[in-house]
Design a protein around this motif. Structure first.
Motif, PDB file in Angstrom:
ATOM      1  N   LYS A  32       7.271  39.055  39.325  1.00  0.00           N
ATOM      2  CA  LYS A  32       7.267  38.086  40.634  1.00  0.00           C
ATOM      3  C   LYS A  32       6.894  36.527  40.413  1.00  0.00           C
ATOM      4  O   LYS A  32       5.844  36.945  39.615  1.00  0.00           O
ATOM      5  N   THR A  33       6.876  35.729  39.865  1.00  0.00           N
ATOM      6  CA  THR A  33       5.940  34.250  39.756  1.00  0.00           C
ATOM      7  C   THR A  33       5.497  34.087  41.804  1.00  0.00           C
ATOM      8  O   THR A  33       5.620  34.751  42.300  1.00  0.00           O
ATOM      9  N   GLU A  36       7.734  33.029  43.778  1.00  0.00           N
ATOM     10  CA  GLU A  36       8.571  34.461  44.479  1.00  0.00           C
ATOM     11  C   GLU A  36       8.038  35.102  45.454  1.00  0.00           C
ATOM     12  O   GLU A  36       8.410  36.110  45.773  1.00  0.00           O
ATOM     13  N   ARG A  38       4.283  36.205  44.855  1.00  0.00           N
ATOM     14  CA  ARG A  38       3.466  37.314  44.118  1.00  0.00           C
ATOM     15  C   ARG A  38       1.957  36.593  44.764  1.00  0.00           C
ATOM     16  O   ARG A  38       2.038  35.360  44.798  1.00  0.00           O
ATOM     17  N   LYS A  42      -1.161  38.020  37.561  1.00  0.00           N
ATOM     18  CA  LYS A  42      -0.302  38.780  36.754  1.00  0.00           C
ATOM     19  C   LYS A  42      -0.678  39.858  35.921  1.00  0.00           C
ATOM     20  O   LYS A  42       0.313  40.616  35.739  1.00  0.00           O
TER      21      LYS A  42
END
Length: 148
Positions: A32-33, A36, A38, A42
């Motif tokens: 997910k970005t 989105e 997160r 990452k």
């Protein structure tokens, strides 16, 4: 003078379930970005965590947890794989942390992403195996492109 409306009242305690922190799998998903949903970087997140995996990791901490059948508002897929929200009690009624190592929401989420890869369900899964929903989405995209 206008009165301000607030959801916090002195009679609400940290032990009330609605005061517990919420963790959706999207918060910890490396696929997910930030837009989105997160919440962590990452490089420390895990690929496609489920609410069951989050629950299994948190069960070992000694914190009180609850599982709710809720869908994250930013989640586009309505599949059961993406459903689920975990509630965690991290504070006593007086506002002090229940456990000092899990004093904040971020500390709890970091503990989860460190321990999900150690779960037996993750270790037994081959690296090239994708979740079924991803495979189905890939096969559907082939569709009718050549037949117009």
């Amino acid at each position: 003078m206008s009165s301000m409306i607030s959801t916090w009242t002195p009679d609400k305690k940290h032990t009330d379930v609605e005061r517990w922190i919420c963790i959706y799998p999207a918060y910890l998903n490396s696929k997910k970005t930030l837009a989105e949903g997160r919440r962590l970087s990452k490089d420390i997140c895990v690929e496609n965590p489920t609410h069951q995996e989050i629950r299994d990791v948190l069960a070992t901490t000694g914190l009180r947890i609850g599982v709710e059948n809720k869908l994250y508002s930013r989640e586009r897929s309505k599949e059961m794989l993406h459903r689920g929200r975990i509630r965690v009690e991290i504070k006593n009624d007086d506002g002090t942390p229940i456990k000092s190592e899990y004093a904040t929401r971020e500390a709890v989420m970091k503990h989860i992403v460190e321990n999900i890869p150690k779960l037996k369900t993750r270790q037994n899964r081959p690296a090239d195996q994708q979740p079924q929903s991803t495979q189905q989405a890939a096969s559907k995209s082939k569709g009718k492109k050549g037949r117009r």
